[in-house]
Design a protein around this motif. Structure first.
Motif, PDB file in Angstrom:
ATOM      1  N   PHE A  45      29.901  40.103  38.352  1.00  0.00           N
ATOM      2  CA  PHE A  45      31.173  40.164  37.631  1.00  0.00           C
ATOM      3  C   PHE A  45      32.292  39.490  38.430  1.00  0.00           C
ATOM      4  O   PHE A  45      33.124  38.773  37.866  1.00  0.00           O
ATOM      5  CB  PHE A  45      31.559  41.611  37.329  1.00  0.00           C
ATOM      6  CG  PHE A  45      30.955  42.147  36.070  1.00  0.00           C
ATOM      7  CD1 PHE A  45      31.500  41.859  34.829  1.00  0.00           C
ATOM      8  CD2 PHE A  45      29.817  42.930  36.106  1.00  0.00           C
ATOM      9  CE1 PHE A  45      30.943  42.347  33.657  1.00  0.00           C
ATOM     10  CE2 PHE A  45      29.245  43.425  34.952  1.00  0.00           C
ATOM     11  CZ  PHE A  45      29.812  43.129  33.721  1.00  0.00           C
ATOM     12  N   GLU A  46      32.311  39.719  39.739  1.00  0.00           N
ATOM     13  CA  GLU A  46      33.349  39.130  40.568  1.00  0.00           C
ATOM     14  C   GLU A  46      33.240  37.602  40.566  1.00  0.00           C
ATOM     15  O   GLU A  46      34.259  36.897  40.522  1.00  0.00           O
ATOM     16  CB  GLU A  46      33.249  39.654  42.001  1.00  0.00           C
ATOM     17  CG  GLU A  46      34.315  39.105  42.944  1.00  0.00           C
ATOM     18  CD  GLU A  46      35.731  39.511  42.579  1.00  0.00           C
ATOM     19  OE1 GLU A  46      36.679  38.831  43.019  1.00  0.00           O
ATOM     20  OE2 GLU A  46      35.896  40.524  41.849  1.00  0.00           O
ATOM     21  N   ARG A  81      39.587  41.015  34.645  1.00  0.00           N
ATOM     22  CA  ARG A  81      38.671  42.044  35.152  1.00  0.00           C
ATOM     23  C   ARG A  81      38.417  43.099  34.084  1.00  0.00           C
ATOM     24  O   ARG A  81      37.277  43.518  33.846  1.00  0.00           O
ATOM     25  CB  ARG A  81      39.245  42.709  36.406  1.00  0.00           C
ATOM     26  CG  ARG A  81      39.256  41.828  37.642  1.00  0.00           C
ATOM     27  CD  ARG A  81      39.638  42.665  38.856  1.00  0.00           C
ATOM     28  NE  ARG A  81      39.927  41.851  40.010  1.00  0.00           N
ATOM     29  CZ  ARG A  81      39.026  41.341  40.832  1.00  0.00           C
ATOM     30  NH1 ARG A  81      37.745  41.574  40.597  1.00  0.00           N
ATOM     31  NH2 ARG A  81      39.387  40.627  41.880  1.00  0.00           N
ATOM     32  N   GLU A  82      39.494  43.546  33.451  1.00  0.00           N
ATOM     33  CA  GLU A  82      39.355  44.544  32.393  1.00  0.00           C
ATOM     34  C   GLU A  82      38.541  43.985  31.239  1.00  0.00           C
ATOM     35  O   GLU A  82      37.718  44.690  30.634  1.00  0.00           O
ATOM     36  CB  GLU A  82      40.729  44.982  31.901  1.00  0.00           C
ATOM     37  CG  GLU A  82      40.664  46.059  30.816  1.00  0.00           C
ATOM     38  CD  GLU A  82      42.024  46.450  30.283  1.00  0.00           C
ATOM     39  OE1 GLU A  82      42.067  47.299  29.357  1.00  0.00           O
ATOM     40  OE2 GLU A  82      43.038  45.917  30.762  1.00  0.00           O
ATOM     41  N   THR A  85      34.853  44.013  32.127  1.00  0.00           N
ATOM     42  CA  THR A  85      34.350  45.384  32.078  1.00  0.00           C
ATOM     43  C   THR A  85      34.197  45.842  30.637  1.00  0.00           C
ATOM     44  O   THR A  85      33.225  46.524  30.278  1.00  0.00           O
ATOM     45  CB  THR A  85      35.311  46.333  32.824  1.00  0.00           C
ATOM     46  OG1 THR A  85      35.428  45.916  34.185  1.00  0.00           O
ATOM     47  CG2 THR A  85      34.795  47.761  32.774  1.00  0.00           C
ATOM     48  N   ARG A  86      35.146  45.443  29.799  1.00  0.00           N
ATOM     49  CA  ARG A  86      35.137  45.856  28.393  1.00  0.00           C
ATOM     50  C   ARG A  86      33.914  45.316  27.653  1.00  0.00           C
ATOM     51  O   ARG A  86      33.252  46.046  26.915  1.00  0.00           O
ATOM     52  CB  ARG A  86      36.414  45.363  27.703  1.00  0.00           C
ATOM     53  CG  ARG A  86      36.505  45.702  26.217  1.00  0.00           C
ATOM     54  CD  ARG A  86      36.763  47.161  25.993  1.00  0.00           C
ATOM     55  NE  ARG A  86      36.620  47.523  24.596  1.00  0.00           N
ATOM     56  CZ  ARG A  86      36.793  48.752  24.123  1.00  0.00           C
ATOM     57  NH1 ARG A  86      37.146  49.720  24.943  1.00  0.00           N
ATOM     58  NH2 ARG A  86      36.627  49.014  22.851  1.00  0.00           N
ATOM     59  N   GLY A  88      31.085  44.145  28.922  1.00  0.00           N
ATOM     60  CA  GLY A  88      29.838  44.575  29.514  1.00  0.00           C
ATOM     61  C   GLY A  88      28.928  43.453  29.979  1.00  0.00           C
ATOM     62  O   GLY A  88      29.061  42.300  29.566  1.00  0.00           O
ATOM     63  N   SER A  89      27.988  43.806  30.832  1.00  0.00           N
ATOM     64  CA  SER A  89      27.119  42.814  31.456  1.00  0.00           C
ATOM     65  C   SER A  89      26.244  42.086  30.448  1.00  0.00           C
ATOM     66  O   SER A  89      26.008  40.879  30.565  1.00  0.00           O
ATOM     67  CB  SER A  89      26.232  43.476  32.517  1.00  0.00           C
ATOM     68  OG  SER A  89      25.461  44.520  31.941  1.00  0.00           O
TER      69      SER A  89
END
Length: 249
Positions: A45-46, A81-82, A85-86, A88-89
């Motif tokens: 994600f980063e 970032r949000e 996360t929202r 999803g992977s």
């Protein structure tokens, strides 16, 4: 007006452009880096986040999905970032796969190549201004607005790249000269085209409005406009004016 210009004006009719706007062409280098990422890695994600901060089309795609009806966020999402996360992977992996088989764009002129570093430079300038303790704009919002302010010019790379190059060759000296040149070339501006694209891509209203009005100094003094938005437009215009290359705004 020659036949070629008439053809481009018809082709860039805003209604026609809106119907064709989808995913933006991606740089081959960005696609290559995305495909090298391991979705199982704790740093996945980063890594996607850092790439999106340097690539407006990728950032727009991520925010588009995070703010879509399918995602159904309870509030507008502008933080990358949000957004990651929202969605999803699983969705991120799907997006990476779609990007890898999508349109690839290879900029060939200085005007085309400049769009990416210019967007990042403005984003960084706006973010720094928003980090001042008396700022009323979240730095994350400032950065993404700066990164996407020229979204319309990325649309033009798909539909009329010659407009990017001809407008750059006009040699303007102020922020108002670019939209004037575009109006003469295609009958509209990258700000209006970007606004249409941003709305279609489900971007938050404040980002859409910033894209539309970043060449409109009258907004800053318009008491009817929300204070936060007037501040954001002012900060963005200051960032544009401080750009090392004033001919690419």
């Amino acid at each position: 007006m020659n036949t070629d210009r008439k053809t481009r004006k018809k082709y860039l009719n805003l209604e026609a452009v809106e119907k064709q706007i989808g995913h933006f062409p991606m740089l081959p280098g960005v696609i290559h880096q995305l495909m090298q990422l391991d979705p199982q890695s704790e740093h996945f994600f980063e890594a996607v986040f850092q790439l999106a901060r340097t690539d407006p089309p990728l950032a727009c795609l991520i925010l588009s999905h995070a703010n879509s009806a399918t995602s159904s966020p309870g509030h507008p999402i502008y933080d990358l970032r949000e957004a990651l996360t929202r969605i999803g992977s699983e969705t991120v992996v799907k997006l990476v796969t779609e990007v890898s088989v999508g349109k690839v764009f290879m900029p060939s002129t200085e005007a085309e190549k400049s769009l990416w570093p210019h967007s990042v430079r403005v984003a960084s300038e706006v973010e720094r201004s928003c980090q001042q303790k008396d700022s009323k704009i979240p730095p994350e919002l400032g950065y993404i607005c700066g990164l996407l302010h020229d979204l319309g010019r990325f649309v033009l790379l798909q539909f009329s790249p010659q407009t990017i190059n001809q407008a750059a060759a006009a040699g303007w000296q102020s922020l108002d000269d670019l939209p004037r040149a575009e109006l003469q070339l295609i009958g509209t501006t990258h700000a209006q085209i970007g606004y249409i694209a941003a709305k279609k891509m489900n971007l938050p209203k404040i980002i859409c409005s910033l894209i539309k009005h970043h060449h409109d100094p009258g907004v800053i003094s318009n008491s009817k406009a929300p204070e936060r938005f007037r501040i954001l437009v002012g900060i963005t215009r200051d960032a544009l004016l401080s750009s090392p290359n004033p001919s690419i705004q």
